[in-house]
Design an enzyme around this catalytic site. Structure first.
Site, short mmCIF file in Angstrom:
data_model
loop_
_atom_site.label_atom_id
_atom_site.label_comp_id
_atom_site.label_asym_id
_atom_site.label_seq_id
_atom_site.Cartn_x
_atom_site.Cartn_y
_atom_site.Cartn_z
N HIS A 282 47.07 31.40 34.87
CA HIS A 282 45.98 32.34 34.62
C HIS A 282 46.29 33.19 33.40
O HIS A 282 47.41 33.68 33.27
CB HIS A 282 45.83 33.33 35.79
CG HIS A 282 45.42 32.72 37.08
ND1 HIS A 282 44.15 32.86 37.59
CD2 HIS A 282 46.10 32.01 38.00
CE1 HIS A 282 44.07 32.26 38.76
NE2 HIS A 282 45.25 31.73 39.04
N HIS A 325 49.60 40.42 43.58
CA HIS A 325 50.10 41.26 42.50
C HIS A 325 50.17 42.73 42.90
O HIS A 325 49.52 43.19 43.83
CB HIS A 325 49.24 41.10 41.24
CG HIS A 325 47.80 41.46 41.41
ND1 HIS A 325 46.92 40.71 42.14
CD2 HIS A 325 47.07 42.50 40.93
CE1 HIS A 325 45.72 41.24 42.12
NE2 HIS A 325 45.78 42.34 41.40
N GLU A 331 42.31 49.82 41.38
CA GLU A 331 41.16 48.93 41.30
C GLU A 331 40.12 49.26 42.37
O GLU A 331 40.34 49.07 43.56
CB GLU A 331 41.62 47.48 41.47
CG GLU A 331 42.67 47.05 40.46
CD GLU A 331 43.27 45.68 40.76
OE1 GLU A 331 42.81 45.04 41.73
OE2 GLU A 331 44.20 45.26 40.05
N TYR A 340 33.19 36.60 46.76
CA TYR A 340 34.34 36.72 45.87
C TYR A 340 35.36 35.68 46.32
O TYR A 340 35.68 35.59 47.51
CB TYR A 340 34.91 38.13 45.96
CG TYR A 340 36.12 38.37 45.10
CD1 TYR A 340 36.08 38.13 43.73
CD2 TYR A 340 37.31 38.82 45.67
CE1 TYR A 340 37.20 38.35 42.94
CE2 TYR A 340 38.42 39.05 44.88
CZ TYR A 340 38.36 38.81 43.52
OH TYR A 340 39.48 39.02 42.74
N HIS A 355 42.15 49.01 45.91
CA HIS A 355 43.57 48.67 45.86
C HIS A 355 44.21 49.58 44.83
O HIS A 355 44.06 49.37 43.63
CB HIS A 355 43.75 47.19 45.51
CG HIS A 355 43.11 46.27 46.49
ND1 HIS A 355 42.32 45.19 46.12
CD2 HIS A 355 43.10 46.28 47.84
CE1 HIS A 355 41.88 44.56 47.20
NE2 HIS A 355 42.34 45.21 48.25
N HIS A 361 48.25 43.41 46.76
CA HIS A 361 47.02 42.81 47.24
C HIS A 361 46.88 41.40 46.66
O HIS A 361 47.66 40.98 45.81
CB HIS A 361 45.80 43.66 46.91
CG HIS A 361 45.71 44.07 45.47
ND1 HIS A 361 46.51 45.04 44.91
CD2 HIS A 361 44.92 43.64 44.46
CE1 HIS A 361 46.22 45.20 43.63
NE2 HIS A 361 45.25 44.35 43.33
#
Length: 430
Positions: A282, A325, A331, A340, A355, A361
């Site tokens: 990613h 992460h 966030e 999602y 988060h 999370h």
């Protein structure tokens, strides 16, 4: 009108804009010239923001004899609730009230960060409304307001013109901009980021180059439109974290012409050109940034707006949902449409998750198992749109949010199925 941070000019009556000067001795149509500045006069050219307005009355006639107004559910930072829970949090959608509730009356604060008086940080709100602001007008002196509709279209009538905004579009109302809101569909719900810091701008693209992400041509600005209403009206402001109101005998939306670069705008999230990996792994989620409000620390935002739109996933030998992460950013996430991919259950349109900084999370146990065993053929994520208000500051939960019955008490259980799979007798990848 389209563009981003460019100079615009627009007039509702021919010749209302003076030519070659900003403040002539006498303006056409008996108008008053007024400068509306959103940055310091001496800000660098690249960030300097101001517009010249040509209006029926100077705005000092719209803002006199203020009295306190009570808005107990709209909080400003710092607004810590001592008993607020610490952890990963998620809320179900908050229902639109039954009693008549305007856009401003329907704002409820979920989190705050930083300090409104220091002009640093933000607040994250939801709005729930079912009544028009017919004779009521509002301006926010504390920060600009980024609106993210989730349900119901908004007609936002501002000093500089009208913006019609629907779900999957966003709108930014600059600090100090006078406006009122009509509900096209009778009721509406959505999210607001109140940005206390430097105004939103496009992120630097770096090695990406000149194209992709949000392109300047897709940002839309209003054309000049004015109200000539001579009847009782109410003007309210948010200033220093408090609310004040005044009564006047005319509409304050009396700008007949304007030119400059300090103005409200909207953007269609469906025009966002998503970037991703076409080999493996990613890129960082910063590639999903639509707008950023910078700080003095390079690359570290006061607040970012990031989105997770429809896109192709093609990376080879890669766990495709967002990885597990911890990071320095906090966030606040909402869902506008669909699912999602990291949380297919329990996170629905109109919902919220939080988060906070350094709290771990990632995908729930169902999402982990599904992605770990999926066929890695090209996959299209479609009919989805999530977003994030992300800030470097901790987001403090308000009493309203901490005590509301929409708070999911068992959200943390979504990770219960992530059991230890380690087997030291197996060499390499299973």
């Amino acid at each position: 009108m389209s563009g981003f941070n460019n100079e615009f000019e627009t007039e509702a009556l021919p010749g209302a804009l003076p030519e070659g000067r900003n403040s002539p001795q006498k303006c056409a149509y008996g108008l008053y010239a007024e400068q509306f500045s959103g940055t310091a006069f001496t800000a660098p050219n690249a960030t300097n923001a101001r517009s010249w307005l040509y209006r029926m009355r100077p705005s000092v006639r719209h803002m006199q004899h203020f009295r306190p107004v009570d808005r107990p559910l709209w909080k400003s930072a710092p607004a810590a609730f001592e008993d607020a829970p610490l952890g990963q949090l998620r809320w179900n959608p908050i229902a639109v009230p039954v009693e008549p509730t305007s856009f401003i009356s329907g704002i409820r604060t979920i989190t705050t960060a930083g300090s409104v008086l220091a002009q640093a940080g933000m607040a994250a709100h939801i709005y729930v409304a079912n009544a028009d602001m017919t004779d009521d007008y509002f301006f926010n002196a504390d920060g600009e307001m980024l609106l993210v509709p989730e349900m119901g279209r908004l007609r936002i009538i501002t000093e500089l013109g009208i913006l019609d905004v629907e779900p999957l579009e966003i709108c930014v109302l600059p600090r100090g901009m006078m406006f009122r809101v009509e509900l096209v569909d009778g009721s509406a719900r959505g999210y607001i980021c109140e940005n206390y810091g430097p105004r939103f701008t496009l992120p630097e693209r770096g090695p990406i180059g000149a194209n992709s992400l949000a392109n300047p041509r897709d940002f839309k600005y209003p054309t000049a439109t004015y109200e000539e209403k001579e009847s009782p009206c109410r003007v309210e402001t948010k200033w220093g974290g408090k609310f004040y109101g005044t009564d006047i005998m005319h509409s304050p939306l009396d700008v007949v012409a304007w030119h400059g670069n300090y103005a409200p705008y909207k953007y269609d999230l469906r025009h966002y050109n998503t970037i991703g990996s076409i080999s493996f792994d990613h890129p960082d989620p910063s590639i999903f940034t639509v707008l950023t409000a910078p700080t003095g620390e390079p690359g570290t935002a006061n607040v970012d707006l990031a989105i997770f739109p429809p896109r192709w996933l093609v990376a080879e030998d890669t766990f495709r949902p967002p990885w597990y992460h911890r990071n320095i950013m906090s966030e606040f996430m909402g869902l506008i449409q669909g699912q999602y991919d990291a949380k297919e259950e329990g996170f629905v349109p109109g919902g919220i998750s939080l988060h906070n900084m350094m709290l771990p999370h990632g995908p729930d146990s169902f999402g982990f198992e599904k992605a770990s065993n999926a066929d890695l053929a090209p996959q299209k994520l479609d009919e989805t749109m999530a977003f994030m208000f992300e800030t470097r500051l901790p987001q403090l939960v308000t009493e309203f949010a901490a005590c509301h019955d929409s708070l999911q008490k068992n959200y943390i259980n979504c990770w219960d199925g992530l059991e230890k799979k380690f087997d030291g007798t197996i060499e390499g990848k299973k």
